[in-house]
Design an enzyme around this catalytic site. Sequence first.
Site, mmCIF file in Angstrom:
data_model
loop_
_atom_site.group_PDB
_atom_site.id
_atom_site.type_symbol
_atom_site.label_atom_id
_atom_site.label_comp_id
_atom_site.label_asym_id
_atom_site.label_seq_id
_atom_site.Cartn_x
_atom_site.Cartn_y
_atom_site.Cartn_z
ATOM 1 N N LYS A 2 31.803 39.184 48.698
ATOM 2 C CA LYS A 2 32.305 37.979 48.027
ATOM 3 C C LYS A 2 33.553 37.491 48.760
ATOM 4 C CE LYS A 2 36.209 39.838 46.235
ATOM 5 N NZ LYS A 2 37.532 39.548 46.732
ATOM 6 N N ASP A 37 36.011 44.048 40.077
ATOM 7 C CA ASP A 37 35.133 43.091 40.755
ATOM 8 C C ASP A 37 33.651 43.414 40.565
ATOM 9 O OD1 ASP A 37 37.233 41.645 41.753
ATOM 10 O OD2 ASP A 37 37.195 42.555 43.748
ATOM 11 N N PRO A 39 32.896 44.991 56.180
ATOM 12 C CA PRO A 39 34.037 45.827 56.553
ATOM 13 C C PRO A 39 34.729 46.423 55.312
ATOM 14 C CG PRO A 39 34.375 43.527 57.236
ATOM 15 C CD PRO A 39 33.007 43.611 56.659
ATOM 16 N N ALA A 76 38.732 45.353 53.001
ATOM 17 C CA ALA A 76 38.861 44.082 53.717
ATOM 18 C C ALA A 76 39.115 42.896 52.797
ATOM 19 C CB ALA A 76 37.577 43.829 54.511
ATOM 20 N N LEU A 118 36.744 41.984 50.624
ATOM 21 C CA LEU A 118 35.414 41.379 50.479
ATOM 22 C C LEU A 118 34.580 42.088 49.403
ATOM 23 C CD1 LEU A 118 34.676 40.914 54.291
ATOM 24 C CD2 LEU A 118 35.334 39.138 52.657
ATOM 25 N N ALA A 119 35.198 43.001 48.675
ATOM 26 C CA ALA A 119 34.557 43.718 47.549
ATOM 27 C C ALA A 119 33.323 44.514 47.960
ATOM 28 C CB ALA A 119 34.216 42.745 46.414
ATOM 29 N N GLY A 120 33.340 45.068 49.157
ATOM 30 C CA GLY A 120 32.194 45.832 49.646
ATOM 31 C C GLY A 120 31.821 46.989 48.731
ATOM 32 N N GLY A 121 32.800 47.788 48.351
ATOM 33 C CA GLY A 121 32.532 48.946 47.480
ATOM 34 C C GLY A 121 32.031 48.495 46.113
ATOM 35 N N SER A 122 32.638 47.444 45.566
ATOM 36 C CA SER A 122 32.225 46.929 44.254
ATOM 37 C C SER A 122 30.792 46.419 44.317
ATOM 38 C CB SER A 122 33.128 45.766 43.818
ATOM 39 O OG SER A 122 34.460 46.187 43.764
ATOM 40 N N SER A 123 30.434 45.773 45.415
ATOM 41 C CA SER A 123 29.083 45.237 45.549
ATOM 42 C C SER A 123 28.068 46.373 45.681
ATOM 43 C CB SER A 123 29.012 44.297 46.755
ATOM 44 O OG SER A 123 27.838 43.553 46.695
HETATM 45 P P1 ATP Z 1 38.250 44.400 46.832
HETATM 46 O O1 ATP Z 1 38.021 43.090 47.523
HETATM 47 O O2 ATP Z 1 37.382 44.571 45.587
HETATM 48 O O3 ATP Z 1 39.685 44.735 46.610
HETATM 49 P P2 ATP Z 1 37.936 45.752 49.316
HETATM 50 O O4 ATP Z 1 36.925 44.959 50.080
HETATM 51 O O5 ATP Z 1 39.355 45.438 49.635
HETATM 52 O O6 ATP Z 1 37.672 45.547 47.770
HETATM 53 P P3 ATP Z 1 36.385 48.150 49.632
HETATM 54 O O7 ATP Z 1 35.734 47.942 50.953
HETATM 55 O O8 ATP Z 1 35.569 47.940 48.427
HETATM 56 O O9 ATP Z 1 37.714 47.275 49.544
HETATM 57 O O10 ATP Z 1 36.970 49.658 49.678
HETATM 58 C C1 ATP Z 1 38.174 50.008 49.105
HETATM 59 C C2 ATP Z 1 38.257 51.538 48.983
HETATM 60 O O11 ATP Z 1 37.170 52.033 48.234
HETATM 61 C C3 ATP Z 1 38.249 52.272 50.304
HETATM 62 O O12 ATP Z 1 39.362 53.123 50.289
HETATM 63 C C4 ATP Z 1 36.973 53.089 50.304
HETATM 64 O O13 ATP Z 1 37.174 54.377 50.857
HETATM 65 C C5 ATP Z 1 36.604 53.200 48.832
HETATM 66 N N1 ATP Z 1 35.139 53.151 48.598
HETATM 67 C C6 ATP Z 1 34.480 53.789 47.635
HETATM 68 N N2 ATP Z 1 33.164 53.504 47.665
HETATM 69 C C7 ATP Z 1 32.969 52.643 48.676
HETATM 70 C C8 ATP Z 1 31.823 51.987 49.204
HETATM 71 N N3 ATP Z 1 30.597 52.169 48.695
HETATM 72 N N4 ATP Z 1 32.008 51.146 50.231
HETATM 73 C C9 ATP Z 1 33.251 50.949 50.739
HETATM 74 N N5 ATP Z 1 34.351 51.555 50.296
HETATM 75 C C10 ATP Z 1 34.237 52.399 49.265
#
Ligand code: ATP
Length: 287
Positions: free
Chosen positions: A10, A136, A94, A97, A99-104
Amino acid sequence: MKISIKAPAKINLSLDVLHKREDGFHEVEMIMTTVDLADRIELTLLEENRIIVDVSEGFVPNDSRNLAYQAAQLLKDRYQINKGVHISIKKNIPVSAGLAGGSSDAAATLRGLNKLWSLHLSIDELATLGAHIGSDVSFCVYGGTALATGRGERIEHITPPPPCWIILAKPPIGVSTAEIYRNLKVDQIEHPDINEMISAINSSDYEKICKQLGNVLESVTFKLYPEVQRIKEQMIRFGADGVLMSGSGPTVFALVKHESRAARIYNGLRGFCNDVYAVRLLGERYY
Ligand code: ATP
């Protein structure tokens, strides 16, 4: 039995912080939309009663710290599931970042396990459960375009913005969302006009959308990590229609209408950082 699901990233077209709450979270107003950069989650049913996670990125945890693991555990606990699952995550988004990768990944796991374990939960029930994993996750359960309020878990769907190119660029640093919020001075915020952004989106007014982009965390991240601001400046110089940092950063995205200009910005940025993507807005909900 095996299920394969896309878990898209996102971006925030608007991110405002209203105040800090007594529970320590910040009250936010955000407009989020999904883009066509996605992790790929494969769920395989295990008769053995355990959760196994495999991740393509070495530095993402493969144990109970992984948000996809937490999603599976939450469903197991709530609905007394005695089966297991093997979760394979191919990371394309990434990490850390904005981009909410973990949340997605967590949201895709909830959607997929709902099928794999035949739970028959509604999408709204899955979104409510998602809020227990992270702020998220609820939005990521639905995807599309939405106004997110509360700590980000209250979702009101809005129409998708008009189609355009999104150039994403991430400098080689990870940003901790907690650190950025800690450094935010809530009484000194210049608030973006979320209502004007919603009206721009509702009327498909691309120029107005570009003008209304705003994220109150941007100045905090720029101060701590000046390279993020430099990427924004490069994108503007290369001719982006609108530029904003996503979430707490460090990814910066550009909105670009014309393909030729999108290619120019993409190629120009590749000289400055490795993590550059040219993608389309998804904007539409999955359900
Ligand atoms: P947001 O935009 O929601 O703040 P983000 O993009 O900044 O999220 P993420 O990539 O979701 O951050 O990862 C943040 C932390 O979550 C990292 O420290 C990572 O080790 C941990 N994490 C746990 N599960 C996952 C996953 N499936 N993918 C990526 N990171 C994960």
